[in-house]
Design a protein around this motif. Structure first.
Motif, mmCIF file in Angstrom:
data_model
loop_
_atom_site.group_PDB
_atom_site.id
_atom_site.type_symbol
_atom_site.label_atom_id
_atom_site.label_comp_id
_atom_site.label_asym_id
_atom_site.label_seq_id
_atom_site.Cartn_x
_atom_site.Cartn_y
_atom_site.Cartn_z
ATOM 1 N N ARG A 53 0.840 -1.197 0.000
ATOM 2 C CA ARG A 53 0.000 0.000 0.000
ATOM 3 C C ARG A 53 0.873 1.244 0.000
ATOM 4 O O ARG A 53 1.883 1.313 0.693
ATOM 5 C CB ARG A 53 -0.871 -0.036 1.266
ATOM 6 N N SER A 54 0.474 2.261 -0.774
ATOM 7 C CA SER A 54 1.226 3.509 -0.825
ATOM 8 C C SER A 54 0.320 4.644 -1.304
ATOM 9 O O SER A 54 -0.563 4.431 -2.132
ATOM 10 C CB SER A 54 2.404 3.360 -1.794
ATOM 11 N N LEU A 55 0.559 5.832 -0.785
ATOM 12 C CA LEU A 55 -0.118 7.028 -1.302
ATOM 13 C C LEU A 55 0.590 7.394 -2.604
ATOM 14 O O LEU A 55 1.457 8.258 -2.634
ATOM 15 C CB LEU A 55 -0.035 8.187 -0.302
ATOM 16 N N CYS A 56 0.226 6.720 -3.681
ATOM 17 C CA CYS A 56 0.977 6.848 -4.928
ATOM 18 C C CYS A 56 0.116 7.226 -6.127
ATOM 19 O O CYS A 56 0.569 7.126 -7.264
ATOM 20 C CB CYS A 56 1.730 5.555 -5.218
ATOM 21 N N ILE A 57 -1.097 7.680 -5.871
ATOM 22 C CA ILE A 57 -1.998 8.059 -6.959
ATOM 23 C C ILE A 57 -2.450 9.500 -6.757
ATOM 24 O O ILE A 57 -3.028 9.833 -5.716
ATOM 25 C CB ILE A 57 -3.247 7.148 -7.002
ATOM 26 N N TYR A 58 -2.195 10.347 -7.743
ATOM 27 C CA TYR A 58 -2.739 11.706 -7.692
ATOM 28 C C TYR A 58 -4.237 11.634 -7.978
ATOM 29 O O TYR A 58 -4.653 11.084 -9.001
ATOM 30 C CB TYR A 58 -2.071 12.610 -8.729
ATOM 31 N N SER A 59 -5.027 12.173 -7.073
ATOM 32 C CA SER A 59 -6.483 12.187 -7.225
ATOM 33 C C SER A 59 -6.918 13.518 -7.819
ATOM 34 O O SER A 59 -6.651 14.578 -7.252
ATOM 35 C CB SER A 59 -7.157 11.973 -5.866
#
Length: 190
Positions: A53-59
């Protein structure tokens, strides 16, 4: 992921969907854990090997905008990920898949995969998993915790402030006795 790999993954998933007698399992590792948006016949803590898991997507929609993107979770290759597996009864597969595709495939940054997952009760099942596409323009891999917190702290999208997303995910993981040191570090920096 190559076009051929995407086709093969889609073929496996389509074959699963076409079999009206089998249930569908869905693996959640972010907001699907605390806001699945669909009914499930069963849900259990689960472990996915081979992805982390990672905060790896620009929303650009739910937790940010194109002008001020937020960050949401994706799965990167390597490691493992604790999450939640949801069993969808065979008769409800099609509407749940339609819902998930509308929710998760807004920009095509996630790749649908059908992967082996270990449930908390020891069963091993195949589950639908949304994995980050590192070649997509919205992929944000490699950011430091400080950089993540900076993005998250200022972003807001259709689903609300980006910081709420991180808070809810960390709280849910903690309720499951799961530590995610990077997410916790981002939360401390907010």
């Amino acid at each position: 992921m190559t076009l051929e790999q995407r086709f093969q993954a889609d073929t496996v998933l389509q074959n699963t969907m076409a079999d009206s007698s089998t249930d569908l399992w869905v693996f959640g590792y972010g907001s699907l854990m605390w806001r699945p948006g669909f009914d499930s016949a069963e849900n259990l803590p689960a472990l996915l090997h081979g992805f982390s898991r990672s905060l790896c997507i620009y929303s650009h929609v739910y937790r940010g905008t194109p002008e001020a993107p937020g960050l949401v979770l994706g799965l990167n290759s390597g490691g493992f990920c604790h999450g939640q597996a949801f069993r969808v009864a065979a008769g409800h597969k099609a509407p749940v898949l339609d819902y998930l595709r509308e929710r998760e495939q807004v920009s095509g940054v996630y790749v649908e995969k059908y992967l082996p997952v270990e449930l908390a009760d020891g069963r091993r099942i195949e589950a639908l998993v949304y994995v980050a596409d590192p070649l997509h323009v919205q992929y944000a891999g490699g950011l430091s915790a400080q950089a993540m917190a900076s993005v998250v702290g200022q972003a807001k999208g259709q689903a609300g402030p980006n910081c709420d997303y991180v808070i809810n995910t960390v709280q849910h993981l903690q309720m499951m006795d799961i530590r995610d040191e990077l997410l916790e570090a981002v939360l401390e920096l907010l």
